[in-house]
Scaffold this active site. Sequence first.
Site, PDB file in Angstrom:
ATOM      1  N   ARG A  51       2.538 -11.827   5.260  1.00 32.19           N
ATOM      2  CA  ARG A  51       2.322 -10.427   5.617  1.00 32.19           C
ATOM      3  C   ARG A  51       2.645  -9.580   4.399  1.00 32.19           C
ATOM      4  NH1 ARG A  51       6.658  -9.178   4.186  1.00 32.19           N
ATOM      5  NH2 ARG A  51       6.180  -7.061   4.776  1.00 32.19           N
ATOM      6  N   ALA A  53       0.619  -6.103   2.462  1.00 28.72           N
ATOM      7  CA  ALA A  53      -0.785  -5.904   2.098  1.00 28.72           C
ATOM      8  C   ALA A  53      -1.278  -6.795   0.952  1.00 28.72           C
ATOM      9  CB  ALA A  53      -1.010  -4.417   1.791  1.00 28.72           C
ATOM     10  N   GLN A 201      11.196  -6.578   9.734  1.00 25.96           N
ATOM     11  CA  GLN A 201      10.923  -7.033   8.363  1.00 25.96           C
ATOM     12  C   GLN A 201      12.016  -6.567   7.395  1.00 25.96           C
ATOM     13  OE1 GLN A 201       8.667  -5.751  10.448  1.00 25.96           O
ATOM     14  NE2 GLN A 201       6.601  -6.495  10.056  1.00 25.96           N
ATOM     15  N   ASP A 242      -0.003   0.156   3.018  1.00 26.68           N
ATOM     16  CA  ASP A 242      -1.053  -0.795   3.397  1.00 26.68           C
ATOM     17  C   ASP A 242      -2.439  -0.282   3.081  1.00 26.68           C
ATOM     18  OD1 ASP A 242       1.354  -1.584   5.176  1.00 26.68           O
ATOM     19  OD2 ASP A 242      -0.029  -3.287   5.191  1.00 26.68           O
ATOM     20  N   LYS A 253       4.095   0.616   7.328  1.00 21.90           N
ATOM     21  CA  LYS A 253       4.733   0.158   8.571  1.00 21.90           C
ATOM     22  C   LYS A 253       5.192   1.314   9.437  1.00 21.90           C
ATOM     23  CE  LYS A 253       5.099  -3.138   9.814  1.00 21.90           C
ATOM     24  NZ  LYS A 253       4.071  -3.662  10.758  1.00 21.90           N
TER      25      LYS A 253
HETATM   26  O1  MRU Z   1       3.068  -5.726   9.302  1.00 21.69           O
HETATM   27  P1  MRU Z   1       3.467  -6.043   7.893  1.00 21.69           P
HETATM   28  O2  MRU Z   1       4.783  -6.730   7.789  1.00 21.69           O
HETATM   29  O3  MRU Z   1       2.356  -6.764   7.153  1.00 21.69           O
HETATM   30  O4  MRU Z   1       3.634  -4.619   7.203  1.00 21.69           O
HETATM   31  C1  MRU Z   1       3.917  -4.588   5.828  1.00 21.69           C
HETATM   32  C2  MRU Z   1       4.166  -3.231   5.299  1.00 21.69           C
HETATM   33  O5  MRU Z   1       4.073  -2.252   5.978  1.00 21.69           O
HETATM   34  C3  MRU Z   1       4.459  -3.140   3.820  1.00 21.69           C
HETATM   35  O6  MRU Z   1       5.293  -2.059   3.557  1.00 21.69           O
HETATM   36  C4  MRU Z   1       3.145  -2.958   3.053  1.00 21.69           C
HETATM   37  O7  MRU Z   1       2.220  -3.954   3.377  1.00 21.69           O
HETATM   38  C5  MRU Z   1       3.344  -2.949   1.590  1.00 21.69           C
HETATM   39  S1  MRU Z   1       3.696  -4.558   0.953  1.00 21.69           S
HETATM   40  C6  MRU Z   1       3.874  -4.470  -0.712  1.00 21.69           C
END
Ligand code: MRU
Length: 355
Positions: A51, A53, A201, A242, A253
Amino acid sequence: MADIHKTQSWIGELPGKLRMIDQTRLPEKLVEIDCETVQQVWDAIKRLSVRGAPAIGVSAAYGTVIGMQGEMGLSRSDFNSKLTAVTNHLASSRPTAVNLFWALERMKKIAEETTLAEPAEVVTRLLAEARAIEFEDREMCAAIGQFGAELMPDDGGILTHCNAGGLATAGDGTALAVLFAAAEAGKQIHIFADETRPLLQGARLTSWECQQRNVPVTVICDSMAALVMREKKVHAVVTGADRIAANGDAANKVGTYSVAVLAKAHGIPFYVAAPSSTFDMSLASGNLIPIEERARDEISHGFGKQTVPDGVDVWNPAFDVTPAELIAGIITERGVISSVSTASVQAMIGSSRRH
Ligand code: MRU
């Protein structure tokens, strides 16, 4: 971190497989899983074994190779049809992180550029492209870290939300790369990690990465962010993203928007750290960013414990959008976009669509 525990790596040549840390098992267990089919890659993205982005983009690129490496005997037109089916399937795994679609577009472009080549040669090129996407992401993380570290206080608290670290990228992360680079530069920083409901997370992953790096971290419940800011323990906020629209509105998030509002109320700068692959210049504003809605049981039965009565309605959007006016700067691998607006984003990223 990325070198000690690699978030994901391609094993072998052709045929090969994708090995990744199963992030759903952290912090209890550091377990790796191997993906040898497109469906396994799709499932790993969907259930958040991988997970973040940029990491999703890298997985999808390797997932495309996995889907095509057994198809070298097809005619070129059947090979092209199969590639469309594979990339469409991977694209359906999660809707918000634009890096997924950006990476898949790059993979499709390889086939478009090699119309006269045999499938075997195209598969070799696809693997090289997936490796390039991974390598470039690592480089982008490093540059983001350097640009962002300069913005951090010499001594102070920095709050982050979710996990935008090595686990979410091919390198040291985006937001966490900034914080790790600041710490390496000798800045006396202390990280506050929002636990990040509902899938934690921040508590499970960000604090684990900080611990691996020996960077001081305190996990707080999401609802404590205002208090920590009010007590002047936080001097900056840095999160990942993302998808960032052309005007600088940034999806990240769920809960990030609340943190940005709180930062504004307390006069604390709120920064977003993200590579150019996270910008979607085809969307004029954040209102157009598709927001993933996830299963009810992530909230009603989080980590196996029922916390909502049966039959009660639950809403579980995985992301929210922080308006550009709340963002003090977007830290990219090309430099920092300050006074975030359509014009300043375009000046740094260009006007093209996803890549
Ligand atoms: O649902 P997730 O855990 O994939 O969400 C991830 C996030 O919101 C991160 O902050 C985002 O992807 C940036 S990662 C460098």
